[in-house]
Design a protein around this motif. Structure first.
Motif, PDB file in Angstrom:
ATOM      1  N   LEU A 120       1.043  -1.080  -0.418  1.00 19.29           N
ATOM      2  CA  LEU A 120       0.241  -0.373   0.129  1.00 19.29           C
ATOM      3  C   LEU A 120       1.128   1.045  -0.627  1.00 19.29           C
ATOM      4  CD1 LEU A 120      -2.595   1.308   0.708  1.00 19.29           C
ATOM      5  CD2 LEU A 120      -2.766   1.142   2.851  1.00 19.29           C
ATOM      6  N   TRP A 121       0.937   2.499  -0.967  1.00 17.57           N
ATOM      7  CA  TRP A 121       1.143   3.178  -1.292  1.00 17.57           C
ATOM      8  C   TRP A 121       0.333   4.557  -1.228  1.00 17.57           C
ATOM      9  CZ3 TRP A 121       6.316   4.267  -2.684  1.00 17.57           C
ATOM     10  CH2 TRP A 121       6.849   2.839  -3.666  1.00 17.57           C
ATOM     11  N   ILE A 122       0.912   5.678   0.272  1.00 18.82           N
ATOM     12  CA  ILE A 122      -0.436   6.544   0.367  1.00 18.82           C
ATOM     13  C   ILE A 122       0.328   8.462   0.533  1.00 18.82           C
ATOM     14  CG2 ILE A 122      -1.922   7.813   2.432  1.00 18.82           C
ATOM     15  CD1 ILE A 122      -1.048   4.757   4.058  1.00 18.82           C
ATOM     16  N   THR A 123      -0.434   8.171  -0.491  1.00 19.62           N
ATOM     17  CA  THR A 123      -0.167  10.068  -1.194  1.00 19.62           C
ATOM     18  C   THR A 123      -1.484  11.597  -1.147  1.00 19.62           C
ATOM     19  OG1 THR A 123       0.823  10.803  -2.764  1.00 19.62           O
ATOM     20  CG2 THR A 123      -1.232   9.959  -3.156  1.00 19.62           C
ATOM     21  N   GLY A 124      -1.235  12.174  -1.113  1.00 22.83           N
ATOM     22  CA  GLY A 124      -1.803  13.776  -1.144  1.00 22.83           C
ATOM     23  C   GLY A 124      -1.335  15.078  -1.277  1.00 22.83           C
ATOM     24  N   HIS A 125      -2.240  15.505  -1.708  1.00 23.40           N
ATOM     25  CA  HIS A 125      -1.690  17.647  -2.150  1.00 23.40           C
ATOM     26  C   HIS A 125      -2.148  18.002  -0.732  1.00 23.40           C
ATOM     27  CE1 HIS A 125      -1.820  21.160  -4.291  1.00 23.40           C
ATOM     28  NE2 HIS A 125      -1.082  21.183  -3.844  1.00 23.40           N
ATOM     29  N   SER A 126      -1.651  18.882   0.081  1.00 22.54           N
ATOM     30  CA  SER A 126      -2.297  20.340   0.531  1.00 22.54           C
ATOM     31  C   SER A 126      -3.029  19.305   1.708  1.00 22.54           C
ATOM     32  CB  SER A 126      -3.587  20.977   0.206  1.00 22.54           C
ATOM     33  OG  SER A 126      -4.191  22.246   0.509  1.00 22.54           O
ATOM     34  N   LEU A 127      -4.619  19.874   1.831  1.00 19.69           N
ATOM     35  CA  LEU A 127      -5.008  18.779   2.987  1.00 19.69           C
ATOM     36  C   LEU A 127      -4.937  18.079   3.056  1.00 19.69           C
ATOM     37  CD1 LEU A 127      -7.168  18.694   5.728  1.00 19.69           C
ATOM     38  CD2 LEU A 127      -9.243  18.989   3.623  1.00 19.69           C
ATOM     39  N   GLY A 128      -5.651  16.989   1.449  1.00 16.21           N
ATOM     40  CA  GLY A 128      -4.524  15.303   1.562  1.00 16.21           C
ATOM     41  C   GLY A 128      -3.437  14.505   1.439  1.00 16.21           C
ATOM     42  N   GLY A 129      -2.602  15.687   1.988  1.00 16.34           N
ATOM     43  CA  GLY A 129      -1.072  15.196   2.671  1.00 16.34           C
ATOM     44  C   GLY A 129      -1.822  15.668   3.985  1.00 16.34           C
ATOM     45  N   GLY A 130      -2.608  16.096   4.728  1.00 16.39           N
ATOM     46  CA  GLY A 130      -2.892  16.552   5.960  1.00 16.39           C
ATOM     47  C   GLY A 130      -3.482  14.985   6.211  1.00 16.39           C
ATOM     48  N   LEU A 131      -4.527  14.152   6.016  1.00 16.01           N
ATOM     49  CA  LEU A 131      -5.107  13.394   5.880  1.00 16.01           C
ATOM     50  C   LEU A 131      -4.762  12.394   5.667  1.00 16.01           C
ATOM     51  CD1 LEU A 131      -8.685  14.531   3.802  1.00 16.01           C
ATOM     52  CD2 LEU A 131      -7.530  14.798   6.582  1.00 16.01           C
ATOM     53  N   ALA A 132      -3.399  12.061   4.936  1.00 13.19           N
ATOM     54  CA  ALA A 132      -2.914  10.895   4.829  1.00 13.19           C
ATOM     55  C   ALA A 132      -2.179  10.712   5.898  1.00 13.19           C
ATOM     56  CB  ALA A 132      -1.953  11.138   3.101  1.00 13.19           C
ATOM     57  N   THR A 133      -1.398  11.584   6.697  1.00 12.43           N
ATOM     58  CA  THR A 133       0.111  11.484   7.099  1.00 12.43           C
ATOM     59  C   THR A 133      -0.844  10.765   8.721  1.00 12.43           C
ATOM     60  OG1 THR A 133       0.879  13.906   6.816  1.00 12.43           O
ATOM     61  CG2 THR A 133       1.155  12.578   9.214  1.00 12.43           C
ATOM     62  N   ILE A 134      -2.545  11.280   8.497  1.00 10.29           N
ATOM     63  CA  ILE A 134      -3.129  11.158  10.019  1.00 10.29           C
ATOM     64  C   ILE A 134      -3.318   9.510   9.580  1.00 10.29           C
ATOM     65  CG2 ILE A 134      -5.372  10.907  10.823  1.00 10.29           C
ATOM     66  CD1 ILE A 134      -5.262  14.169  10.946  1.00 10.29           C
ATOM     67  N   GLY A 135      -3.838   8.428   8.388  1.00 13.71           N
ATOM     68  CA  GLY A 135      -3.930   7.741   8.291  1.00 13.71           C
ATOM     69  C   GLY A 135      -3.194   7.240   8.386  1.00 13.71           C
ATOM     70  N   VAL A 136      -1.865   6.900   8.077  1.00 15.09           N
ATOM     71  CA  VAL A 136      -0.860   5.999   8.494  1.00 15.09           C
ATOM     72  C   VAL A 136      -0.306   5.890   9.508  1.00 15.09           C
ATOM     73  CG1 VAL A 136       1.547   6.275   7.833  1.00 15.09           C
ATOM     74  CG2 VAL A 136       0.457   7.439   6.302  1.00 15.09           C
ATOM     75  N   VAL A 137      -1.262   6.736  10.630  1.00 13.23           N
ATOM     76  CA  VAL A 137      -0.628   6.613  12.131  1.00 13.23           C
ATOM     77  C   VAL A 137      -1.984   5.712  12.519  1.00 13.23           C
ATOM     78  CG1 VAL A 137       0.919   7.867  12.720  1.00 13.23           C
ATOM     79  CG2 VAL A 137      -1.475   8.286  12.529  1.00 13.23           C
ATOM     80  N   GLU A 138      -3.672   5.994  11.804  1.00 13.84           N
ATOM     81  CA  GLU A 138      -4.537   5.128  12.147  1.00 13.84           C
ATOM     82  C   GLU A 138      -4.433   3.296  11.842  1.00 13.84           C
ATOM     83  OE1 GLU A 138      -7.157   6.241  14.307  1.00 13.84           O
ATOM     84  OE2 GLU A 138      -5.620   7.655  15.016  1.00 13.84           O
ATOM     85  N   LEU A 139      -4.067   3.042  10.956  1.00 10.05           N
ATOM     86  CA  LEU A 139      -4.191   2.325   9.811  1.00 10.05           C
ATOM     87  C   LEU A 139      -2.928   2.065  10.030  1.00 10.05           C
ATOM     88  CD1 LEU A 139      -4.203   3.250   5.903  1.00 10.05           C
ATOM     89  CD2 LEU A 139      -6.160   2.497   7.556  1.00 10.05           C
TER      90      LEU A 139
END
Length: 259
Positions: A120-139
């Motif tokens: 699994l690769w995770i990515t996001g731009h702008s607000l999406g980058g913030g959500l991606a960052t939280i998603g990494v630790v939550e998952l």
């Protein structure tokens, strides 16, 4: 659509380009996303709840890409004015409440959709980058093999950063384009810090990785150059112009062409 990603342990400019283009795709309307991916024969799932959107791409290279949609450019100034800096306590440390709630609104949909047998690769731009960052630790999933964010804001406090960096050691890259204003928010004085290894794109589109990007005076001078170029092109808001995803993509494409 080429989604063949390389080794996650070191920064790859080719990976950056693929994932930035995935972020670009996530900004499109659902019907356009479906048309593009169906034509390419790529399976995907789309999540849309409480104004948060994400895209899970499954391709024939036996891997998954989770893309969190960012802030629409036309709404960026409103988002800057209304940014909520209240922090939320989590098991991983304090995080930005607005980002945390936005992620939580689609968390279960994502959790139920990902295949735990595939990288699994995770990515996001702008607000999406913030959500991606939280998603990494939550998952906190073992199959996460690489994280690239573009123009991401700060998300949490130092405790959160320590936990994030333990989970993602060597596989998380935070791409920053010159004077991108969003990467400086929320401010450090409010208790927020950045995660992962910085990848800095200078005003000439040269990519500097990790310690190369922290050269103090050189970094300061480069940002001044970017600001002056913005003035020369009658752009009084260079920090916002540098945040636009298309600028990231053009800079990365230039670097790929120089290899």
């Amino acid at each position: 659509m080429n989604t063949k990603l390389e080794n996650a342990e070191t920064f790859s400019i080719n990976n950056a380009l693929i994932l930035a283009r995935c972020c670009e795709l996530a900004y499109k309307d659902y019907s356009d996303i479906k048309a593009i991916l169906d034509t390419a024969g790529i399976q995907f799932e789309y999540f849309d709840r409480a104004s948060s959107q994400a895209l899970l791409i499954n391709d024939d290279n036996d891997q998954q890409i989770l893309v969190f949609r960012g802030t629409e450019p036309e709404h960026l100034e409103d988002w800057l004015a209304d940014i909520n800096v209240i922090r939320e306590r989590t098991p991983f440390g304090y995080v930005h409440r607005g980002f945390y709630n936005a992620y939580k609104s689609i968390e279960m949909d994502i959790y139920n959709a990902i295949d735990r047998e595939k990288p699994l690769w995770i990515t996001g731009h702008s607000l999406g980058g913030g959500l991606a960052t939280i998603g990494v630790v939550e998952l906190a999933a073992d199959m996460i093999c690489g994280i690239y964010t573009f123009g991401s804001p700060r998300v949490g406090d130092k405790v959160f950063v320590e936990n994030y960096d333990k989970i993602t050691e060597g596989i998380s890259f935070r791409v920053v384009h010159n004077n991108d204003i969003i990467t400086r928010l929320p401010q450090r004085v409010l208790g927020y810090s950045h995660v992962g290894q910085i990848v800095y794109i200078d005003h000439d589109s040269k990519v500097l990785i990790g310690n190369e990007a922290y050269k103090g005076w050189e970094l300061f001078k480069d940002r001044i150059k970017g600001r002056l170029e913005g003035f020369a092109h009658l752009s009084l808001f260079d920090g916002i112009a540098a945040h636009i995803l298309n600028g990231y993509i053009k800079a990365i494409e230039k670097e790929v062409g120089n290899e």
